[in-house]
Scaffold this motif. Structure first.
Motif, PDB file in Angstrom:
ATOM      1  N   SER A  11       0.814  -1.213   0.000  1.00 57.25           N
ATOM      2  CA  SER A  11       0.000   0.000   0.000  1.00 57.25           C
ATOM      3  C   SER A  11       0.848   1.264   0.000  1.00 57.25           C
ATOM      4  O   SER A  11       0.384   2.325  -0.421  1.00 57.25           O
ATOM      5  N   ASN A  12       2.105   1.153   0.458  1.00 58.86           N
ATOM      6  CA  ASN A  12       2.952   2.338   0.598  1.00 58.86           C
ATOM      7  C   ASN A  12       4.071   2.410  -0.437  1.00 58.86           C
ATOM      8  O   ASN A  12       4.599   3.488  -0.688  1.00 58.86           O
ATOM      9  N   ALA A  13       4.437   1.270  -1.030  1.00 54.50           N
ATOM     10  CA  ALA A  13       5.539   1.254  -1.998  1.00 54.50           C
ATOM     11  C   ALA A  13       5.537  -0.057  -2.760  1.00 54.50           C
ATOM     12  O   ALA A  13       4.899  -1.039  -2.356  1.00 54.50           O
ATOM     13  N   LEU A  14       6.285  -0.079  -3.882  1.00 55.44           N
ATOM     14  CA  LEU A  14       6.506  -1.289  -4.674  1.00 55.44           C
ATOM     15  C   LEU A  14       7.955  -1.712  -4.493  1.00 55.44           C
ATOM     16  O   LEU A  14       8.859  -0.852  -4.496  1.00 55.44           O
ATOM     17  N   ARG A  15       8.193  -3.010  -4.346  1.00 57.83           N
ATOM     18  CA  ARG A  15       9.544  -3.505  -4.074  1.00 57.83           C
ATOM     19  C   ARG A  15       9.879  -4.666  -5.001  1.00 57.83           C
ATOM     20  O   ARG A  15       9.019  -5.496  -5.311  1.00 57.83           O
ATOM     21  N   LEU A  16      11.152  -4.706  -5.382  1.00 56.05           N
ATOM     22  CA  LEU A  16      11.686  -5.812  -6.179  1.00 56.05           C
ATOM     23  C   LEU A  16      12.975  -6.293  -5.526  1.00 56.05           C
ATOM     24  O   LEU A  16      13.846  -5.485  -5.176  1.00 56.05           O
ATOM     25  N   LEU A 255      14.319  10.462   8.218  1.00 57.78           N
ATOM     26  CA  LEU A 255      13.397   9.516   7.594  1.00 57.78           C
ATOM     27  C   LEU A 255      13.128   9.884   6.137  1.00 57.78           C
ATOM     28  O   LEU A 255      13.209  11.053   5.746  1.00 57.78           O
ATOM     29  N   ARG A 256      12.791   8.873   5.317  1.00 58.24           N
ATOM     30  CA  ARG A 256      12.340   9.132   3.953  1.00 58.24           C
ATOM     31  C   ARG A 256      10.987   9.849   4.010  1.00 58.24           C
ATOM     32  O   ARG A 256      10.221   9.674   4.960  1.00 58.24           O
ATOM     33  N   PRO A 257      10.650  10.633   2.985  1.00 60.81           N
ATOM     34  CA  PRO A 257       9.361  11.326   2.993  1.00 60.81           C
ATOM     35  C   PRO A 257       8.172  10.391   3.158  1.00 60.81           C
ATOM     36  O   PRO A 257       7.211  10.722   3.867  1.00 60.81           O
ATOM     37  N   ASP A 258       8.219   9.216   2.480  1.00 58.77           N
ATOM     38  CA  ASP A 258       7.078   8.315   2.574  1.00 58.77           C
ATOM     39  C   ASP A 258       7.133   7.430   3.819  1.00 58.77           C
ATOM     40  O   ASP A 258       6.282   6.550   4.000  1.00 58.77           O
ATOM     41  N   ARG A 259       8.120   7.652   4.688  1.00 58.30           N
ATOM     42  CA  ARG A 259       8.146   7.004   5.997  1.00 58.30           C
ATOM     43  C   ARG A 259       7.818   8.011   7.093  1.00 58.30           C
ATOM     44  O   ARG A 259       7.216   7.664   8.107  1.00 58.30           O
ATOM     45  N   ALA A 260       8.174   9.268   6.858  1.00 62.67           N
ATOM     46  CA  ALA A 260       7.990  10.295   7.883  1.00 62.67           C
ATOM     47  C   ALA A 260       6.523  10.517   8.214  1.00 62.67           C
ATOM     48  O   ALA A 260       6.179  10.836   9.363  1.00 62.67           O
ATOM     49  N   ASP A 261       5.623  10.369   7.220  1.00 60.65           N
ATOM     50  CA  ASP A 261       4.209  10.612   7.515  1.00 60.65           C
ATOM     51  C   ASP A 261       3.530   9.398   8.151  1.00 60.65           C
ATOM     52  O   ASP A 261       2.640   9.531   8.987  1.00 60.65           O
ATOM     53  N   VAL A 262       3.958   8.169   7.792  1.00 61.52           N
ATOM     54  CA  VAL A 262       3.270   6.982   8.323  1.00 61.52           C
ATOM     55  C   VAL A 262       3.882   6.475   9.628  1.00 61.52           C
ATOM     56  O   VAL A 262       3.323   5.569  10.251  1.00 61.52           O
ATOM     57  N   ILE A 263       5.010   7.029  10.065  1.00 59.06           N
ATOM     58  CA  ILE A 263       5.620   6.539  11.297  1.00 59.06           C
ATOM     59  C   ILE A 263       4.734   6.848  12.498  1.00 59.06           C
ATOM     60  O   ILE A 263       4.738   6.109  13.496  1.00 59.06           O
ATOM     61  N   LEU A 264       3.947   7.943  12.446  1.00 63.66           N
ATOM     62  CA  LEU A 264       3.038   8.252  13.547  1.00 63.66           C
ATOM     63  C   LEU A 264       1.936   7.195  13.694  1.00 63.66           C
ATOM     64  O   LEU A 264       1.774   6.630  14.781  1.00 63.66           O
ATOM     65  N   PRO A 265       1.155   6.904  12.647  1.00 60.91           N
ATOM     66  CA  PRO A 265       0.169   5.836  12.819  1.00 60.91           C
ATOM     67  C   PRO A 265       0.814   4.495  13.128  1.00 60.91           C
ATOM     68  O   PRO A 265       0.215   3.670  13.837  1.00 60.91           O
ATOM     69  N   ALA A 266       2.016   4.257  12.633  1.00 60.99           N
ATOM     70  CA  ALA A 266       2.701   3.003  12.963  1.00 60.99           C
ATOM     71  C   ALA A 266       2.953   2.909  14.464  1.00 60.99           C
ATOM     72  O   ALA A 266       2.710   1.858  15.086  1.00 60.99           O
ATOM     73  N   ALA A 267       3.421   3.991  15.057  1.00 59.25           N
ATOM     74  CA  ALA A 267       3.665   3.988  16.502  1.00 59.25           C
ATOM     75  C   ALA A 267       2.362   3.827  17.276  1.00 59.25           C
ATOM     76  O   ALA A 267       2.320   3.130  18.303  1.00 59.25           O
ATOM     77  N   GLU A 268       1.294   4.462  16.814  1.00 60.13           N
ATOM     78  CA  GLU A 268      -0.013   4.309  17.469  1.00 60.13           C
ATOM     79  C   GLU A 268      -0.473   2.858  17.448  1.00 60.13           C
ATOM     80  O   GLU A 268      -0.983   2.338  18.458  1.00 60.13           O
ATOM     81  N   ILE A 269      -0.285   2.197  16.310  1.00 58.44           N
ATOM     82  CA  ILE A 269      -0.693   0.796  16.201  1.00 58.44           C
ATOM     83  C   ILE A 269       0.151  -0.088  17.109  1.00 58.44           C
ATOM     84  O   ILE A 269      -0.376  -0.976  17.802  1.00 58.44           O
ATOM     85  N   VAL A 270       1.453   0.155  17.136  1.00 56.56           N
ATOM     86  CA  VAL A 270       2.340  -0.667  17.969  1.00 56.56           C
ATOM     87  C   VAL A 270       1.969  -0.540  19.439  1.00 56.56           C
ATOM     88  O   VAL A 270       1.886  -1.548  20.164  1.00 56.56           O
ATOM     89  N   VAL A 271       1.722   0.676  19.906  1.00 59.21           N
ATOM     90  CA  VAL A 271       1.371   0.874  21.314  1.00 59.21           C
ATOM     91  C   VAL A 271       0.032   0.205  21.639  1.00 59.21           C
ATOM     92  O   VAL A 271      -0.123  -0.443  22.684  1.00 59.21           O
TER      93      VAL A 271
END
Length: 566
Positions: A11-16, A255-271
Motif C-alpha cells: 500500500s505504501n511502496a513497490l519492491r523488487l 526519515l524518507r518522505p514516505d516514511r515520515a508521515d506513516v511513522i506516527l500511525p505506525a507507533a499508534e498501532i504498535v502501542v
C-alpha cells in the motif's frame, strides 16, 4: 546459476528483490529496488485506486520487468496486497501489469500474507520452543499469527494499516490520536477476547515501520543481536511524533518522505497492540513478505519444498475451521480418508493431480459444517461458510473449488444454472464434478456417522466399478445409500457402481429396507396414512422415529411413532 525474484506491491511502496542461488541454502542478494508509489492513497476512503497511482505503478513494473530480463531471472512471483485487494478497480492494475510490463500479478489475501511472513520467520528465527505472536504491519492491513512451538495455532488479518489510519484520521484532525486509538482497539477486540494478556514468550514485528521504530526506540541487546523495539520508548516518543509535521520528523530523525508521515500511525498501532497483548519488547529482524516468497519459489525450484508439510498445514487449518463450527470431526476425517482412497484408485480415469487430492480432502473434511447453521439445506450453508472463511495454504480460487465440492456432496448435481457453478472456469467446473462425484460415494459409505465402512477397494470391470468394502458386515444401509447417490459418479466416470457384497445379498437387512420405504429405522412402523412416506433414512446411528431427523409422512408430515423397545 539460477536467479529468482520477488515483487511486492504494498500500500505504501513497490519492491523488487533479485537473488541468485546455488541451492536452497546458498542464496545471495543481487539487487533491491523500491518505487515510492503509494497505492493506498485515497483507496481506503474512495474504494478505488487513483488513475495516477495506477499509471505510476505500471511505470515501476516496466522498470522491474527490464531488471528481470537484464538479470535473466528464471522464476519470479509478483504479489499485490490490501490496496489492490480492496480496490474496485484492482483488476485494472492486474491487467495493466500484464499488458504493459508482461508481469503476472497475483492479488493475495491477508491469510496468504501471514503464511509467507511466517514461512520466512520460522526458517530464520528460533521459534520452535516458544509461544510467539507475529505481527506483520502493512499500509492497509495487519496480519497476526500465533505460533506454538513453531506451528501455527491461529491467524487473522485486520483492517489496520499505517496508510489506512493516515488517510482516515491524520488529515488535520485535532482528535486524530484518540480516534485512531479507538479504531485500532475496536479492531483488536475480537482477537483480544481469544488471547490472554502476557501469553507470549516473544513478539516479532515485520515490515518497514518496525525496522524504523527499532532504530528510533531500540531496546538494550547484545552486540550483533537482532534489533529489538522497546515498547516503553515508543510510548514515550508518541506524543512528540504527534506534534511534529512530516517534514520535521524527516529532518529530525532522518526519515524518507514516505516514511515520515506513516511513522506516527505506525507507533499508534504498535502501542495499541502492545497494550492489548501485554508486550514490552518486539523483535524486528528485518524480514518480511518478499523473503517468504523467495524461500518458497527457490525451494520448489531445487525440489526441496515440503509439499507434504504444506498440505498438512492446509488440513490443520481445515480442522480448526471445522471445530469452530462444531462439525462431526470423526465423520469428516473418515469421509476424507475414503474419498482419498477412491481418488487414488481412480487416477487413471480422472487424471487429476496431488493438489486436487488436497482440495478433495479439505472438501470432505468440511462438507457438513453447514449443519452449524441449519441441517436443512446444510450443503448450501457449507458453501457459504467456506466461501467466507480463510483456509491457510489455499488460494481464493482453490477455496472456491472446495466450497463448490462441499456444496454438491448431496442433493442436486453441479448445474450451470447455479451461479456458484456457472462462475467457475471450464477446468474448475470439470474438477468440481469429478471431486463431488467421489465425495458423494465417500459420504454415503458413512451414512450413519458410525464408521461401519473403514476402507474401500475398487475393481474396474468393463463398464462397471465394484466396491469392496472393509468394516462392519451390517452395512446394508450404507450400500443402499451408495446406490441412491451414485448417479453423478456414473455420469462423470461412465461406470455403473456396484457393491461387491450387494451382488450376493438378495435379502436386504430390515434396517435398510425400512429406510427404503420411508419407515422408522428401529421398528419399521409407518404412518397410519395409507400413502407412501418420503424415504428419508436417519443420518445418525442411534435414532428412532421420534428423533428430530426421523422420517415424516410425505402426505401428512406426521412423525411415525416408534414401537421399538428403548
Amino acid at each position: 546459476m539460477p536467479r529468482f525474484a520477488a515483487i511486492d506491491l504494498g500500500s505504501n511502496a513497490l519492491r523488487l528483490v533479485i537473488v541468485e542461488a546455488d541451492s536452497a541454502l546458498q542464496v545471495r542478494p543481487l539487487i533491491s529496488e523500491r518505487a515510492p508509489v503509494r497505492l493506498g492513497k485515497e483507496i481506503f476512503q474512495t474504494g478505488r485506486l487513483a488513475p495516477q497511482s495506477i499509471s505510476a505503478a505500471s511505470d515501476a513494473l516496466r522498470r522491474f520487468r527490464e531488471l528481470l530480463d537484464q538479470h535473466e531471472v528464471v522464476r519470479y512471483r509478483a504479489i499485490a496486497t490490501s490496496a489492490v485487494r480492496e480496490a474496485e478497480n484492482g483488476p485494472l492494475l492486474v491487467e495493466r501489469a500484464r499488458r504493459d510490463a508482461g508481469i503476472d500479478l497475483e492479488v493475495i489475501e491477508g491469510i496468504e500474507e501471514a503464511r509467507l511472513v511466517r514461512l520466512a520467520l520460522v526458517g530464520r528465527l528460533e521459534l520452535r520452543d516458544k509461544r510467539a505472536l507475529l505481527v506483520d504491519l502493512g499500509g492497509g492491513s495487519t496480519e497476526l499469527s500465533i505460533l506454538e512451538n513453531g506451528a501455527l495455532e491461529s491467524s487473522k488479518s485486520l483492517q489496520v494499516g499505517t496508510v489506512r489510519l493516515l488517510e482516515a484520521f491524520h488529515q488535520g484532525n485535532a482528535d486524530a490520536p484518540r480516534l485512531a486509538r479507538e479504531y485500532v482497539e475496536r479492531q483488536l477486540r475480537e482477537v483480544g477476547a481469544e488471547v490472554t494478556r502476557d501469553a507470549f514468550d516473544v513478539c516479532v514485528g515485520t515490515g518497514g515501520n518496525f525496522e524504523t521504530l527499532a532504530t528510533l526506540c531500540p531496546a538494550t541487546t547484545a552486540p550483533g543481536a537482532t534489533p529489538v523495539i522497546d515498547v516503553a520508548a515508543v510510548r514515550a516518543i508518541l506524543p512528540k511524533l504527534a506534534v511534529l509535521s512530516p517534514d520535521e520528523r524527516r529532518s529530525l530523525y532522518g526519515l524518507r518522505p514516505d516514511r515520515a508521515d506513516v511513522i506516527l500511525p505506525a507507533a499508534e498501532i504498535v502501542v495499541a497492540f502492545a497494550d492489548a497483548f501485554g508486550i514490552e519488547r518486539i523483535v524486528a529482524p528485518g524480514i518480511g513478505l518478499k523473503d517468504g516468497v523467495l524461500d518458497e519459489i527457490i525451494g520448489k525450484h531445487f525440489d526441496v519444498w515440503d509439499y507434504g508439510g504444506e498440505a498438512d498445514a492446509a488440513v490443520e487449518a481445515a480442522l480448526r475451521l471445522g471445530r469452530r463450527y462444531q462439525f462431526d470431526e470423526a465423520h469428516g476425517v473418515l469421509v476424507a480418508r475414503l474419498a482419498g482412497e477412491l481418488f487414488d484408485q481412480l487416477r487413471v480415469r480422472h487424471k487429476l493431480g496431488d493438489r486436487d487430492r488436497l482440495l478433495l480432502r479439505v472438501s470432505a473434511l468440511l462438507h457438513d459444517i453447514g449443519d452449524f447453521i441449519r441441517y436443512e439445506g446444510h450443503h448450501r450453508h457449507s458453501h457459504y461458510l467456506l466461501m467466507n472463511s480463510d483456509i491457510v495454504g489455499l488460494t481464493p480460487a482453490e477455496r472456491t473449488v472446495v466450497a463448490n465440492v462441499a456444496r454438491y456432496h448431496r442433493k442436486s448435481a453441479p448445474d450451470p444454472a447455479h451461479p456458484n457453478f456457472r462462475d467457475l472456469d471450464r477446468d474448475d467446473r470439470s474438477r468440481v464434478r469429478v471431486m463431488a462425484a467421489i465425495l458423494r460415494i465417500a459420504d454415503a459409505l458413512d451414512r450413519e456417522h458410525a464408521a461401519k465402512v473403514t476402507a474401500v477397494r475398487t475393481v474396474l470391470e468393463k463398464g462397471r466399478i465394484k466396491l469392496h468394502l472393509t468394516g462392519d458386515p451390517d452395512r446394508q444401509l450404507e450400500e443402499w445409500t451408495v446406490k441412491r447417490k451414485c448417479q453423478l459418479f456414473e455420469e462423470v466416470f461412465d461406470l455403473s457402481v456396484e457393491s461387491a457384497s450387494a451382488r450376493n445379498n438378495k435379502a436386504r437387512n430390515s434396517r435398510a429396507a425400512a429406510a427404503d420405504r420411508g419407515a422408522c429405522d428401529s421398528c419399521s412402523s409407518r404412518c397410519s396414512c395409507s400413502r407412501r412416506a418420503s424415504p428419508v433414512p436417519p443420518r445418525r446411528s442411534a435414532t428412532r422415529c421420534g428423533s428430530r431427523r426421523a422420517p415424516r409422512c410425505a402426505s401428512t408430515g406426521i412423525l411415525r411413532s416408534c414401537t421399538a423397545p428403548r
